[in-house]
Design a protein around this motif. Structure first.
Motif, PDB file in Angstrom:
ATOM      1  N   ILE A 121      53.046  39.311  33.508  1.00  0.00           N
ATOM      2  CA  ILE A 121      51.949  40.148  33.014  1.00  0.00           C
ATOM      3  C   ILE A 121      50.622  39.502  33.385  1.00  0.00           C
ATOM      4  CG2 ILE A 121      50.856  41.070  30.925  1.00  0.00           C
ATOM      5  CD1 ILE A 121      53.583  42.345  31.679  1.00  0.00           C
ATOM      6  N   GLY A 122      49.672  40.319  33.880  1.00  0.00           N
ATOM      7  CA  GLY A 122      48.345  39.818  34.212  1.00  0.00           C
ATOM      8  C   GLY A 122      47.339  40.101  33.105  1.00  0.00           C
ATOM      9  N   ASP A 123      46.169  39.511  33.240  1.00  0.00           N
ATOM     10  CA  ASP A 123      45.130  39.661  32.220  1.00  0.00           C
ATOM     11  C   ASP A 123      44.745  41.113  31.974  1.00  0.00           C
ATOM     12  OD1 ASP A 123      45.131  36.919  32.239  1.00  0.00           O
ATOM     13  OD2 ASP A 123      43.062  36.675  32.905  1.00  0.00           O
ATOM     14  N   THR A 142      46.923  25.153  37.187  1.00  0.00           N
ATOM     15  CA  THR A 142      47.132  25.985  36.001  1.00  0.00           C
ATOM     16  C   THR A 142      46.182  27.189  36.011  1.00  0.00           C
ATOM     17  OG1 THR A 142      47.794  24.048  34.733  1.00  0.00           O
ATOM     18  CG2 THR A 142      47.099  25.976  33.481  1.00  0.00           C
ATOM     19  N   HIS A 143      46.744  28.382  35.811  1.00  0.00           N
ATOM     20  CA  HIS A 143      45.933  29.595  35.854  1.00  0.00           C
ATOM     21  C   HIS A 143      46.689  30.754  35.218  1.00  0.00           C
ATOM     22  CE1 HIS A 143      48.725  30.220  39.160  1.00  0.00           C
ATOM     23  NE2 HIS A 143      48.376  31.499  39.184  1.00  0.00           N
ATOM     24  N   SER A 144      45.978  31.841  34.982  1.00  0.00           N
ATOM     25  CA  SER A 144      46.598  33.129  34.671  1.00  0.00           C
ATOM     26  C   SER A 144      46.213  34.069  35.807  1.00  0.00           C
ATOM     27  CB  SER A 144      46.109  33.678  33.324  1.00  0.00           C
ATOM     28  OG  SER A 144      44.727  33.990  33.398  1.00  0.00           O
ATOM     29  N   ASP A 145      46.872  35.220  35.903  1.00  0.00           N
ATOM     30  CA  ASP A 145      46.556  36.185  36.961  1.00  0.00           C
ATOM     31  C   ASP A 145      45.611  37.253  36.418  1.00  0.00           C
ATOM     32  OD1 ASP A 145      48.260  34.774  38.587  1.00  0.00           O
ATOM     33  OD2 ASP A 145      49.919  36.201  38.424  1.00  0.00           O
ATOM     34  N   SER A 146      44.642  37.649  37.223  1.00  0.00           N
ATOM     35  CA  SER A 146      43.685  38.670  36.788  1.00  0.00           C
ATOM     36  C   SER A 146      44.226  40.084  36.975  1.00  0.00           C
ATOM     37  CB  SER A 146      42.364  38.520  37.553  1.00  0.00           C
ATOM     38  OG  SER A 146      42.562  38.711  38.945  1.00  0.00           O
ATOM     39  N   SER A 147      45.395  40.228  37.580  1.00  0.00           N
ATOM     40  CA  SER A 147      45.978  41.524  37.905  1.00  0.00           C
ATOM     41  C   SER A 147      46.521  42.238  36.668  1.00  0.00           C
ATOM     42  CB  SER A 147      47.118  41.320  38.912  1.00  0.00           C
ATOM     43  OG  SER A 147      48.105  40.455  38.351  1.00  0.00           O
ATOM     44  N   PHE A 148      47.012  43.469  36.884  1.00  0.00           N
ATOM     45  CA  PHE A 148      47.775  44.146  35.842  1.00  0.00           C
ATOM     46  C   PHE A 148      49.184  43.539  35.781  1.00  0.00           C
ATOM     47  CE2 PHE A 148      44.622  47.458  36.779  1.00  0.00           C
ATOM     48  CZ  PHE A 148      44.245  47.831  35.500  1.00  0.00           C
ATOM     49  N   MET A 149      49.747  43.269  36.941  1.00  0.00           N
ATOM     50  CA  MET A 149      51.099  42.736  37.029  1.00  0.00           C
ATOM     51  C   MET A 149      51.238  41.976  38.337  1.00  0.00           C
ATOM     52  SD  MET A 149      54.640  44.856  37.549  1.00  0.00           S
ATOM     53  CE  MET A 149      54.319  46.018  36.236  1.00  0.00           C
ATOM     54  N   ALA A 195      49.354  43.609  41.529  1.00  0.00           N
ATOM     55  CA  ALA A 195      48.991  45.010  41.326  1.00  0.00           C
ATOM     56  C   ALA A 195      47.620  45.066  40.674  1.00  0.00           C
ATOM     57  CB  ALA A 195      50.030  45.714  40.456  1.00  0.00           C
ATOM     58  N   ALA A 196      46.615  45.304  41.481  1.00  0.00           N
ATOM     59  CA  ALA A 196      45.237  45.413  40.995  1.00  0.00           C
ATOM     60  C   ALA A 196      44.360  45.852  42.157  1.00  0.00           C
ATOM     61  CB  ALA A 196      44.728  44.088  40.431  1.00  0.00           C
ATOM     62  N   ASN A 197      43.325  46.597  41.863  1.00  0.00           N
ATOM     63  CA  ASN A 197      42.390  47.050  42.888  1.00  0.00           C
ATOM     64  C   ASN A 197      40.975  46.635  42.496  1.00  0.00           C
ATOM     65  OD1 ASN A 197      40.951  48.322  44.890  1.00  0.00           O
ATOM     66  ND2 ASN A 197      41.184  50.381  44.050  1.00  0.00           N
TER      67      ASN A 197
END
Length: 366
Positions: free
Chosen positions: A276-278, A236-243, A311-313
């Motif tokens: 959707i990411g965080d 179980t997790h969420s994504d730290s990305s934008f998308m 999508a995240a840098n």
């Protein structure tokens, strides 16, 4: 009572992890060896709670949005904004990614994962836990940190803003992954435009502030598991990305949390799953929701392949907070500003199976 104590003492978890790592063949190697019992390093301590049955999951279908319907652009913007707000997940069709790129990339990634491991192999060449490598393959990026190893192998690729040299990619899927990366970058550009409009902003807003600057790909492979009810695919997790944009095959197993229930994300041929990411929840000031999700293992004789593109840098020095243009007296900022790298570190530190997003909670303005 002495027998269980002796058995526990005899179990050397670290030695088993190192032994698995040394093969450079991951869980695929365990599967082809013909094991019939799940190794202890993959066993959850307690059996997972019962999952929703198929009827319950089917009663709440995930939104499916045709983003290629140019005849009703306003309806598309409204639908994607509602899905991002109410679900945090949706599937897109009409995305213009050529079918031959979709199927070709999935086939090529499967071919890499099902290739021989061991000394002198492409898997051995790429097998690494070095965070600075742009292209690497391993079994569980957090193998030595997680309480339970996940039943999966992953090919990881940092494709933007500075792509790797083509020779760094595995020859099994080099050309297809380079083409797929370009197509998904175009797709995320389109999606960021629609999300910008859903926030009442100029279509280029989210790309102008470099939300689409980075691209990280995780090509996951889940072989059939001898005891899927005792193991996990992804915790179980969420994504730290934008998308995040996900391509999955027809095996299934992805679940998202909605109204305290786990919902199956049923595969749709040719569709992409978008979540959707965080970081997007932060810049949208809580309008768009980053929700918890996981992967459960199926009782199947077929391996599962998915390609998740984030999508995240993390190297960006730009600070992100709630977008000023959407704030008002009735909509004050909810989160503090933070760089993607700082948030990635916070997210990793707060990572837990808890259904609460502790990283976002820490970033809230009190």
């Amino acid at each position: 009572m002495s027998a269980p104590a002796t058995a526990t003492a005899a179990y050397d978890r670290l030695a088993e992890l190192r032994a698995l790592d040394a093969t450079t063949s991951g869980v695929r190697g365990l599967y082809v060896s013909g094991i019939t019992e799940l190794p202890r390093i993959f066993r959850v301590q307690d059996p997972p709670p019962p999952q929703p049955n198929s009827d319950e999951a089917a009663a709440v279908p995930l939104p499916v949005i045709d983003i290629g319907d140019a005849a009703d652009h306003a309806a598309c913007v409204e639908a994607i904004g509602r899905a991002a707000s109410e679900w945090g997940f949706f599937q897109v069709v009409g995305h213009a990614v050529p079918p031959e790129v979709v199927t070709g990339t999935m086939d090529a990634v499967r071919a890499f994962h099902e290739s021989e491991g061991g000394e002198g192999s492409e898997k051995a060449r790429l097998y690494s836990r070095d965070l600075d490598r742009k292209v690497k393959y391993n079994c569980n990026h957090d193998l030595y940190k997680s309480k339970v190893a996940s039943w999966r192998d992953t090919l990881q690729l940092n494709m933007a803003p500075e792509p790797p040299a083509p020779a760094e990619l595995p020859y099994h899927c080099r050309d297809m992954l380079l083409e797929y990366s370009k197509e998904v970058m175009k797709l995320t550009h389109t999606l960021f435009g629609l999300l910008s409009e859903a926030l009442g902003l100029n279509p280029s807003y989210l790309t102008d502030i470099e939300c689409n600057e980075g691209q990280f790909m995780a090509c996951h492979y889940y072989p059939p598991c001898p005891s899927p009810e005792l193991a996990i695919g992804v915790a179980t997790h969420s994504d730290s990305s934008f998308m995040t944009v996900v391509l999955q095959d027809d095996v299934g197993g992805l679940q998202l949390l909605k109204n305290d229930k786990w919902i199956d994300v049923e595969p749709i041929p040719g569709a992409f799953i978008v979540n959707i990411g965080d970081m997007m929840q932060i810049v949208s000031n809580n309008k768009f929701q980053s929700v918890k999700h996981k992967v459960v293992l199926k009782k199947t004789t077929t391996s599962r392949v998915t390609i998740a593109t984030f999508a995240a840098n993390p190297t960006s020095k730009r600070k992100y907070g709630p977008i000023n243009e959407i704030l008002s007296e009735d909509n004050p900022p909810v989160f503090k500003e933070i760089t993607p790298g700082e948030y990635f570190t916070l997210h990793h530190r707060c990572s837990t199976d808890s259904l609460k997003n502790k990283a976002l909670e820490e970033l809230r303005i009190l």
